[in-house]
Design a protein around this motif. Structure first.
Motif, mmCIF file in Angstrom:
data_model
loop_
_atom_site.group_PDB
_atom_site.id
_atom_site.type_symbol
_atom_site.label_atom_id
_atom_site.label_comp_id
_atom_site.label_asym_id
_atom_site.label_seq_id
_atom_site.Cartn_x
_atom_site.Cartn_y
_atom_site.Cartn_z
ATOM 1 N N ASP A 117 27.486 39.962 41.687
ATOM 2 C CA ASP A 117 27.319 41.342 41.864
ATOM 3 C C ASP A 117 26.467 41.715 40.838
ATOM 4 O O ASP A 117 26.598 41.335 39.736
ATOM 5 C CB ASP A 117 28.150 42.000 42.683
ATOM 6 N N ALA A 118 26.118 43.207 40.919
ATOM 7 C CA ALA A 118 25.408 43.760 39.748
ATOM 8 C C ALA A 118 26.072 43.901 38.484
ATOM 9 O O ALA A 118 25.611 43.641 37.730
ATOM 10 C CB ALA A 118 24.780 45.150 40.344
ATOM 11 N N ALA A 119 27.223 44.209 38.614
ATOM 12 C CA ALA A 119 27.997 44.399 37.532
ATOM 13 C C ALA A 119 28.545 43.067 36.792
ATOM 14 O O ALA A 119 28.364 43.118 35.622
ATOM 15 C CB ALA A 119 29.403 45.192 37.830
ATOM 16 N N ALA A 120 28.537 42.426 37.514
ATOM 17 C CA ALA A 120 29.066 40.926 37.051
ATOM 18 C C ALA A 120 27.778 40.195 36.417
ATOM 19 O O ALA A 120 28.092 39.738 35.389
ATOM 20 C CB ALA A 120 29.465 40.082 38.259
ATOM 21 N N ASP A 426 40.470 41.726 45.917
ATOM 22 C CA ASP A 426 39.830 42.567 45.577
ATOM 23 C C ASP A 426 39.592 42.999 44.168
ATOM 24 O O ASP A 426 38.743 43.361 43.516
ATOM 25 C CB ASP A 426 40.502 44.057 46.407
ATOM 26 N N SER A 427 40.607 42.712 43.323
ATOM 27 C CA SER A 427 40.889 43.183 41.865
ATOM 28 C C SER A 427 39.625 42.097 41.232
ATOM 29 O O SER A 427 39.139 42.327 40.334
ATOM 30 C CB SER A 427 42.261 43.003 41.155
ATOM 31 N N ALA A 428 39.750 40.890 41.653
ATOM 32 C CA ALA A 428 38.795 39.910 41.258
ATOM 33 C C ALA A 428 37.388 40.219 41.230
ATOM 34 O O ALA A 428 36.578 40.216 40.415
ATOM 35 C CB ALA A 428 39.026 38.494 41.920
ATOM 36 N N ARG A 429 36.952 40.763 42.583
ATOM 37 C CA ARG A 429 35.674 41.289 42.863
ATOM 38 C C ARG A 429 35.247 42.305 41.867
ATOM 39 O O ARG A 429 34.237 42.419 41.095
ATOM 40 C CB ARG A 429 35.322 41.959 44.173
ATOM 41 N N ALA A 430 36.178 43.224 41.527
ATOM 42 C CA ALA A 430 35.788 44.252 40.760
ATOM 43 C C ALA A 430 35.728 44.037 39.224
ATOM 44 O O ALA A 430 35.018 44.647 38.174
ATOM 45 C CB ALA A 430 36.954 45.276 40.748
ATOM 46 N N GLY A 432 34.725 40.817 38.170
ATOM 47 C CA GLY A 432 33.684 40.129 38.088
ATOM 48 C C GLY A 432 34.130 38.530 38.008
ATOM 49 O O GLY A 432 33.581 37.804 37.325
ATOM 50 N N GLU A 433 35.439 38.170 38.494
ATOM 51 C CA GLU A 433 35.948 36.797 38.398
ATOM 52 C C GLU A 433 35.621 36.104 39.767
ATOM 53 O O GLU A 433 35.797 36.928 40.899
ATOM 54 C CB GLU A 433 37.188 36.735 38.016
ATOM 55 N N ALA A 434 35.283 35.006 39.761
ATOM 56 C CA ALA A 434 35.076 34.060 41.017
ATOM 57 C C ALA A 434 36.602 33.706 41.582
ATOM 58 O O ALA A 434 37.141 32.846 40.833
ATOM 59 C CB ALA A 434 34.142 32.977 40.934
ATOM 60 N N MET A 435 37.033 34.224 42.628
ATOM 61 C CA MET A 435 38.144 33.722 43.355
ATOM 62 C C MET A 435 37.983 33.920 44.833
ATOM 63 O O MET A 435 37.241 34.259 45.422
ATOM 64 C CB MET A 435 39.416 34.868 42.893
ATOM 65 N N TRP A 436 38.829 32.879 45.690
ATOM 66 C CA TRP A 436 38.571 32.434 46.890
ATOM 67 C C TRP A 436 39.770 32.354 47.690
ATOM 68 O O TRP A 436 40.884 31.758 47.128
ATOM 69 C CB TRP A 436 37.729 31.322 47.039
ATOM 70 N N PRO A 437 40.199 33.083 48.855
ATOM 71 C CA PRO A 437 41.285 32.915 49.358
ATOM 72 C C PRO A 437 41.434 31.409 50.179
ATOM 73 O O PRO A 437 40.417 30.784 50.782
ATOM 74 C CB PRO A 437 41.135 33.913 50.574
ATOM 75 N N MET A 438 42.724 30.834 49.930
ATOM 76 C CA MET A 438 43.080 29.677 50.767
ATOM 77 C C MET A 438 44.426 30.134 51.493
ATOM 78 O O MET A 438 45.210 30.731 51.038
ATOM 79 C CB MET A 438 43.447 28.644 49.725
ATOM 80 N N VAL A 510 42.506 36.530 33.474
ATOM 81 C CA VAL A 510 43.016 37.895 32.639
ATOM 82 C C VAL A 510 42.445 38.965 33.173
ATOM 83 O O VAL A 510 43.454 40.096 33.533
ATOM 84 C CB VAL A 510 42.566 37.707 30.934
ATOM 85 N N ALA A 511 41.100 39.086 33.585
ATOM 86 C CA ALA A 511 40.460 40.357 34.025
ATOM 87 C C ALA A 511 41.032 40.703 35.229
ATOM 88 O O ALA A 511 41.254 41.993 35.478
ATOM 89 C CB ALA A 511 38.954 40.062 33.930
ATOM 90 N N THR A 512 41.177 39.827 36.068
ATOM 91 C CA THR A 512 41.599 39.977 37.325
ATOM 92 C C THR A 512 43.041 40.656 37.420
ATOM 93 O O THR A 512 43.276 41.918 38.062
ATOM 94 C CB THR A 512 41.525 38.784 38.348
ATOM 95 N N LEU A 513 43.967 40.260 36.884
ATOM 96 C CA LEU A 513 45.124 40.774 36.767
ATOM 97 C C LEU A 513 45.479 41.983 36.021
ATOM 98 O O LEU A 513 45.989 43.008 36.480
ATOM 99 C CB LEU A 513 46.025 39.756 35.876
ATOM 100 N N LEU A 514 44.544 42.291 34.810
ATOM 101 C CA LEU A 514 44.399 43.660 34.297
ATOM 102 C C LEU A 514 43.786 44.713 35.269
ATOM 103 O O LEU A 514 44.495 45.735 35.656
ATOM 104 C CB LEU A 514 43.745 43.696 33.088
ATOM 105 N N GLU A 515 43.073 44.391 36.353
ATOM 106 C CA GLU A 515 42.507 45.127 37.127
ATOM 107 C C GLU A 515 43.344 45.482 38.116
ATOM 108 O O GLU A 515 43.707 46.504 38.648
ATOM 109 C CB GLU A 515 41.311 44.574 37.778
#
Length: 521
Positions: A117-120, A426-430, A432-438, A510-515
């Motif tokens: 997305d734009a921020a990423a 949701d935190s990953a999106r904010a 900017g990290e690429a994660m996918w539900p399984m 790291v970025a996802t978990l901190l978010e």
């Protein structure tokens, strides 16, 4: 640590070596740079102070020199190309491709889920520019940073991209970075920089630990390093050595580490804000896989698969970095962190296929393959973590090769309790990290049944290997809300650098978990 500051000064007043501008691709096909009629790249100047810059001829010049604005491309020019009255010596153009425009005109959630997305994109552009500036003393980023979200993305990208392994051949990262923004004097901008600095420090630590040669980062050395760093920021730390692990019946960790001359360790970290009531349960427990080198044990890996196996401790490094960053930021969240550390080697004491080990808490596991070792150390740590009744539980692991088969080397998988899984995504999106539900399909659970123990460590079928590994871990969560992050591919980049990502350890997660912690605080 790189120095980052904010400025609202116009470009001629910036005392830096390089000015950085961003440009996007005008069309989907801009690879034919020899075509004189090809459209020129489009400079991104909205929200950017371009006072004193002469930019009219720059796009055409860039096109003539082969720069299309494609994602991750860069072009360096003399400063005279954009103005005679600049203190900077050169200008760097960094390409953003078409993702900024695509994210602005679509509601496709896949863009944000996949870090586009734009921020990423701004984060990635700032990081790519920082990588290109290695060996430079100072630079100013004239990228869009007129909103809080843009500013934080640019600051994060710049600091994350300014990394080099301390013993590698690459030049030193750019030392001083200035981000130009009209928000420079606002308290929220200062806070954004503070968060970006804490994030980059954590990510750089993870990258350093992952890149460390495995003969230097044994389980004991990793544990000592964790205790030392924890003490610097007020994080509690305790270490169980091999005698403690034996006394308390951590059969999974001991079994995996039995073939190595370097005995295993289990590290418990704890962080609580000053005003937290004593004795209350943690809001969140984080568990990280820390196999400091994975030969596969007696189920030996092919030689070609081994060099990157120093990265099999990336989950533990991620947990360490996140807990330390939470303390530095003073996040109002009670945390425990568990680092399950072992070296998986085929020595005389190595566990064998068909062995049965008793895990912490009493569950027995039949060993089918000694290369499915990560789930054993993680199961011990998960079983111990839930004894303290945390409100939620997240584990991070380079767990399965099946993750790479399913999602490739840049997208992490997230499994677990649906509500917590969605919070992670949701935190990953904010972030900017690429994660996918399984999913965790119940029909796969029967593949873990054993005729000789409570569980097998490898299912009877190869189908859904990543999902079966998640089901195995779920057995040790005692019904606690739980999420499992399989970062096997994204944790280590064995190809060429891209965006803000260097070769080697990446710091994925790291970025996802901190978010996530920021949102739960």
């Amino acid at each position: 640590m790189n120095k980052l500051s904010l400025s609202s000064c116009p470009p001629p007043d910036l005392d830096v070596q390089v000015l950085v501008l961003a440009a996007s691709s005008p069309t989907a096909r801009t690879d034919r740079t020899s075509d004189p009629e090809a459209p020129a790249p489009v400079l991104l100047t909205e929200g950017v102070d371009t006072t004193g810059l002469e930019l009219e001829a720059l796009p055409a010049l860039a096109r003539e020199l082969g720069f299309t604005g494609a994602l991750d491309t860069v072009l360096r020019l003399p400063a005279q190309a954009v103005g005679p009255a600049l203190r900077a010596r050169s200008v760097l153009l960094v390409g953003t491709g078409q993702d900024l425009e695509r994210s602005a005109r679509t509601e496709d959630n896949d863009l944000s889920a996949l870090g586009a997305d734009a921020a990423a994109v701004l984060r990635r552009a700032a990081g790519r520019a920082a990588r290109a500036l290695a060996g430079t003393s100072s630079a100013a980023l004239l990228l869009p940073a007129a909103t809080d979200e843009e500013l934080e993305a640019v600051a994060q990208g710049a600091l994350l991209g300014a990394y080099a392994w301390r013993e590698g051949p690459d030049p030193a990262p750019v030392d001083r970075i200035v981000v130009t923004t009209p928000l420079a004097d606002s308290p929220r901008a200062v806070e954004a920089v503070h968060r970006a600095e804490a994030l980059s420090e954590a990510v750089h630590l993870v990258r350093d630990l992952v890149n460390e040669p495995p003969n230097r980062l044994t389980p004991a050395v990793f544990a000592e390093r964790a205790v030392e760093l924890a003490g610097q920021v007020g994080v509690g730390a305790e270490v169980l050595d091999e005698l403690d692990l034996a006394d308390q019946a951590f059969g999974g960790i001991l079994g995996v580490g039995g073939g190595s001359v370097h005995p295993p360790r289990l590290v418990r970290l704890s962080w609580a804000p000053q005003d937290a009531p004593a004795g209350t349960a943690a809001d969140l427990a984080l568990v990280g896989k820390g196999i400091t080198f994975d030969s596969g044990g007696l189920s030996l890996k092919p030689a070609a698969s081994m060099p990157e196996m120093k990265s099999d401790m990336a989950g533990a490094a991620t947990v360490l970095g996140v807990v330390l960053a939470a303390a530095r930021l003073g996040l109002p969240v009670r945390l425990t962190g568990w680092l399950a550390l072992a070296e998986n080697m085929p020595g005389a004491g190595a566990q064998r296929p068909s062995d049965v080990v008793t895990m912490y808490g009493g569950t027995t596991v039949e060993i089918i393959n000694t290369d499915a070792e990560g789930r054993l150390v993680m199961a011990d740590a998960l079983a111990r973590a839930v004894e303290e009744s945390p409100r939620a539980l997240i584990d991070v692991a380079t767990l399965t090769g099946a993750q790479l088969v399913a999602l490739g080397d840049r997208v992490s998988a997230v499994m677990g309790t649906p509500g917590l899984r969605e919070q992670v995504l949701d935190s990953a999106r904010a972030a900017g990290e690429a994660m996918w539900p399984m999913p965790l399909p119940e029909h796969l659970r029967s593949g873990l049944d054993s005729s000789f123990a409570d569980l097998r460590n490898l299912p009877s079928s190869r189908a859904g290997g990543m999902l079966a590994a998640g089901l195995f871990l779920r057995e040790f969560t005692a019904g606690t809300p739980w999420a499992h992050l399989d970062i096997a591919g994204p944790a280590y980049n064995d190809a060429s650098a891209w965006g803000l990502t260097p070769v080697g350890g990446t710091g994925a997660g790291v970025a996802t978990l901190l978010e996530l912690l920021r949102r739960r605080g």
